[in-house]
Design a protein around this motif. Sequence first.
Motif, mmCIF file in Angstrom:
data_model
loop_
_atom_site.group_PDB
_atom_site.id
_atom_site.type_symbol
_atom_site.label_atom_id
_atom_site.label_comp_id
_atom_site.label_asym_id
_atom_site.label_seq_id
_atom_site.Cartn_x
_atom_site.Cartn_y
_atom_site.Cartn_z
ATOM 1 N N LEU A 77 0.830 -1.204 0.000
ATOM 2 C CA LEU A 77 0.000 0.000 0.000
ATOM 3 C C LEU A 77 0.869 1.260 0.000
ATOM 4 O O LEU A 77 0.549 2.241 -0.682
ATOM 5 C CB LEU A 77 -0.926 0.001 1.221
ATOM 6 N N ALA A 78 1.957 1.224 0.757
ATOM 7 C CA ALA A 78 2.873 2.366 0.788
ATOM 8 C C ALA A 78 3.532 2.556 -0.574
ATOM 9 O O ALA A 78 3.666 3.686 -1.077
ATOM 10 C CB ALA A 78 3.933 2.154 1.864
ATOM 11 N N TYR A 79 3.937 1.449 -1.179
ATOM 12 C CA TYR A 79 4.528 1.495 -2.522
ATOM 13 C C TYR A 79 3.528 2.088 -3.519
ATOM 14 O O TYR A 79 3.864 2.980 -4.306
ATOM 15 C CB TYR A 79 4.938 0.090 -2.951
ATOM 16 N N LYS A 80 2.299 1.592 -3.484
ATOM 17 C CA LYS A 80 1.264 2.039 -4.418
ATOM 18 C C LYS A 80 0.934 3.518 -4.196
ATOM 19 O O LYS A 80 0.663 4.253 -5.166
ATOM 20 C CB LYS A 80 0.018 1.180 -4.258
ATOM 21 N N TYR A 81 0.961 3.979 -2.950
ATOM 22 C CA TYR A 81 0.647 5.375 -2.642
ATOM 23 C C TYR A 81 1.572 6.312 -3.411
ATOM 24 O O TYR A 81 1.121 7.271 -4.044
ATOM 25 C CB TYR A 81 0.770 5.629 -1.142
ATOM 26 N N TYR A 82 2.862 6.035 -3.355
ATOM 27 C CA TYR A 82 3.822 6.894 -4.062
ATOM 28 C C TYR A 82 3.848 6.616 -5.558
ATOM 29 O O TYR A 82 4.008 7.536 -6.370
ATOM 30 C CB TYR A 82 5.222 6.713 -3.471
ATOM 31 N N LYS A 83 3.699 5.361 -5.937
ATOM 32 C CA LYS A 83 3.761 5.007 -7.358
ATOM 33 C C LYS A 83 2.621 5.668 -8.129
ATOM 34 O O LYS A 83 2.806 6.108 -9.274
ATOM 35 C CB LYS A 83 3.683 3.484 -7.516
ATOM 36 N N ASP A 84 1.441 5.758 -7.517
ATOM 37 C CA ASP A 84 0.302 6.377 -8.179
ATOM 38 C C ASP A 84 0.506 7.878 -8.383
ATOM 39 O O ASP A 84 -0.115 8.484 -9.269
ATOM 40 C CB ASP A 84 -0.980 6.137 -7.374
#
Length: 241
Positions: A77-84
Amino acid sequence: MSDVLDLLYADNSSATNNEFTPFKSGSKFYVKVLGDRDIKPFYSYGIYNVVNSFVPENPPKRDKYGNPIEDLTPWDLAYKYYKDKSQDWTDEYSQEASKYRAKLRFAMGFYDLTSGEQIVIDVSKNQAQAIHGVIKKFSGRLDKMAFELAKTGKGTSTTVSLTPVMFPEEDLTDEQRANFDKAPEEFDHSKFEGINYEASYDEQVENLIKAGFDISLIGLEPPAKEAEGEASEKEDEEYDF
């Protein structure tokens, strides 16, 4: 009656004592390769010198490219937060996302001629490919060959190598040659079991906090801390019947 008591006092823990053999720059082993499939892939999370590497207790489902698509972990979720938020793989959001992205790693098994023990090392995909390329090249003669397994360099210049020992009578000690002859026919794949530290959901959240990530950004809160006495009392209530 003794059988009953054996069961009562038996350690039923499924934990194993398997560990990776340290494989840092400057490492060198003389090994025998027991097969061409003594390898296990895994996705590891962590931040160097901040959060130790771990695998999630309940890993996410991934697509064929390795991207998490279901049952995401807190780190996903942390990865996806920044990746988005990222517009380019070089921007600050992409760089921040890379901290929390799971890295594909490989556990590889060998027979160490010095110790006479089976060992497991942890390598990156590129390193595993370099090693396995040599294994494939000599796949028909592995039972007759000894190899030198080594890691050299630092940072992005780190390389690993698996090199045939050309003159075993000269390059190997008497003990190493004796262990070569005593090597098992196959690698024990149970050596791969439990070799990675499995972090619970709460531990993963705590690790995010430790890494400096604001977990409120992904709708999470710090795990509740239950007093030791309350926890013990709760266990008594649940199981004392």
